[in-house]
Design an enzyme around this catalytic site. Structure first.
Site, PDB file in Angstrom:
ATOM      1  N   ARG A  72      41.929  22.783  42.416  1.00  0.00           N
ATOM      2  CA  ARG A  72      43.134  22.307  43.725  1.00  0.00           C
ATOM      3  C   ARG A  72      43.510  20.287  43.502  1.00  0.00           C
ATOM      4  NH1 ARG A  72      44.356  25.657  49.224  1.00  0.00           N
ATOM      5  NH2 ARG A  72      45.247  27.169  47.805  1.00  0.00           N
TER       6      ARG A  72
ATOM      7  N   GLU B 100      42.965  31.040  37.787  1.00  0.00           N
ATOM      8  CA  GLU B 100      43.259  31.922  37.838  1.00  0.00           C
ATOM      9  C   GLU B 100      43.065  32.923  37.678  1.00  0.00           C
ATOM     10  OE1 GLU B 100      46.064  31.677  40.472  1.00  0.00           O
ATOM     11  OE2 GLU B 100      46.519  30.157  40.804  1.00  0.00           O
TER      12      GLU B 100
ATOM     13  N   GLY C 237      32.479  40.383  35.961  1.00  0.00           N
ATOM     14  CA  GLY C 237      32.906  41.676  36.132  1.00  0.00           C
ATOM     15  C   GLY C 237      34.883  41.504  35.110  1.00  0.00           C
TER      16      GLY C 237
ATOM     17  N   TYR D  83      52.502  36.905  37.576  1.00  0.00           N
ATOM     18  CA  TYR D  83      51.668  36.075  38.245  1.00  0.00           C
ATOM     19  C   TYR D  83      51.284  34.618  38.200  1.00  0.00           C
ATOM     20  CZ  TYR D  83      47.982  34.905  41.025  1.00  0.00           C
ATOM     21  OH  TYR D  83      47.210  33.554  42.371  1.00  0.00           O
TER      22      TYR D  83
ATOM     23  N   ASP E 207      51.757  38.008  44.232  1.00  0.00           N
ATOM     24  CA  ASP E 207      50.027  38.733  43.826  1.00  0.00           C
ATOM     25  C   ASP E 207      50.164  39.776  45.317  1.00  0.00           C
ATOM     26  OD1 ASP E 207      48.772  36.901  46.113  1.00  0.00           O
ATOM     27  OD2 ASP E 207      47.428  36.508  45.064  1.00  0.00           O
TER      28      ASP E 207
END
Length: 387
Positions: A38, A50, A94, A133, A151
């Protein structure tokens, strides 16, 4: 434009929408989380954050994000990164297709956009691995375009605001929430508006232990006003992951090095290094396994080869198997749950391999190779028992 009335959703009048935006953004200005991404308006930085934040908690992502930008500071660095370095940067996060898609998208930016991050919603959406998104998040935060970023957190908040009687887990219902956001989004501060709803949905309106009485927009929430917070959002229970049973063969040579193999399949965890794994139908008692294996007279045809025998045949090794019991290792992927039993041994005869990518590595060398989370868990369980 989707007719929301057909889906049982009645949007507010314009003055109420304006009031809602003001309340939400005033709260965000006071309470927004100080997160590293941010502090940047660079689309590359926002994109990295993101993608990492999909399926992953914020506190987990922060060190990965900072290291990733340190290793690959530009789109060009990412486009040209060697696979092992790329997987090492993502090791433990992952959902590894995310980082592979990112590299493909970085290569697209270099070839199709002259190395410059696209600045339109259509251009951003054309990149590999970027869905509605992520395209909305980058468009609104980096380029101030009034594009929704819908989301799970946002859908949860909207479902309660308007008592939406549609399952938020059903992908075909996403268009309802997208259309709602197109009406609600603040045209002057779209990025802050999207992030405010995300913050609200991940904390005060969290799926577990929400605190709706603290919500800055509780006066706008139909579910809060009608006492139906426990009903919304509607979400069908997840299917249980399918159990997969694996034997991990942790074998050491006389130099104290361990056998690791590169996964060259196109399947799960492709490109990572791992201890050899053999899939079995179920687990029998480990002691019984070892007893049977050590009884040379036991007719092999009656029971089929044990994992140890299969391993010795496939890898052309002779191994002195240890009679040690290890803690079972478990790892949950989105649709599968791995149950892993460790079998350890000392190699008495080794050979060079030409037909498979195999290395003998000392534990100090593990840091140089990407090892996925299940392998890290196997190693920890092995260390715990064998030392």
């Amino acid at each position: 434009m989707l007719d929301l009335e057909k889906y049982g959703v009645t949007m507010w009048e314009e003055d109420k929408i304006i009031s809602f935006r003001q309340k939400l953004l005033a709260w965000y200005d006071e309470n927004k989380r100080d997160l590293p991404w941010r502090r940047s308006k660079k689309p590359y930085h926002i994109w990295v954050s993101e993608i990492m934040l999909q399926q992953t908690r914020v506190d987990t992502v922060i060190p990965y994000y900072e290291r990733f930008l340190d290793w690959f500071p530009t789109v060009e660095n990412l486009a040209n990164a060697p696979e092992e370095r790329l997987l090492k940067a993502w090791e433990g996060l992952g959902y590894y297709s995310r980082v592979r898609n990112m590299q493909t998208a970085a290569q697209q930016i270099m070839s199709e956009f002259e190395g410059k991050f696209p600045s339109t919603y259509a251009g951003i959406s054309s990149l590999k691995g970027i869905g509605p998104y992520t395209a909305g998040a980058i468009s609104s935060i980096a380029f101030n375009l009034p594009q929704p970023a819908v989301d799970g957190n946002v859908m949860r908040v909207l479902a309660r605001l308007f008592e939406v009687n549609h399952d938020i887990g059903n992908p075909s219902n996403r268009k309802i929430f997208q259309a709602m956001m197109e009406v609600l989004i603040d045209p002057d501060r779209p990025g802050d508006f999207n992030q405010a709803l995300m913050d609200l949905g991940s904390d005060i309106e969290a799926p577990v232990n929400p605190r709706p009485e603290e919500s800055p927009v509780k006066d706008f929430s139909a579910a809060y006003q009608h006492g139906t917070m426990d009903r919304y959002p509607i979400k069908a229970p997840k299917k249980k992951p399918i159990p997969i049973y694996l034997k991990a063969l942790v074998v050491q040579n006389s130099q104290g090095k361990f056998l690791l193999e590169k996964n060259e399949s196109e399947k799960l965890l492709a490109g990572f290094w791992h201890f050899p794994l053999i899939e079995v139908d179920e687990f029998s008692d480990q002691t019984q396994d070892l007893d049977l294996f050590n009884q040379v007279a036991e007719p092999i045809l009656e029971r089929g080869p044990s994992p140890q025998e299969s391993f010795e045949q496939d890898y052309d090794l002779e191994v002195d198997w240890q009679d040690l019991r290890f803690e079972e290792v478990k790892h949950v992927f989105s649709h599968r749950k791995w149950h892993i039993q460790i079998i350890a041994g000392q190699v008495t005869k080794t050979q060079e391999y030409v037909d498979r990518e195999v290395l003998w590595l000392s534990p100090e060398e593990f840091i140089n190779y990407p090892l996925a989370k299940p392998q890290q868990k196997i190693w920890q369980a092995y260390l715990k028992r064998s030392h």
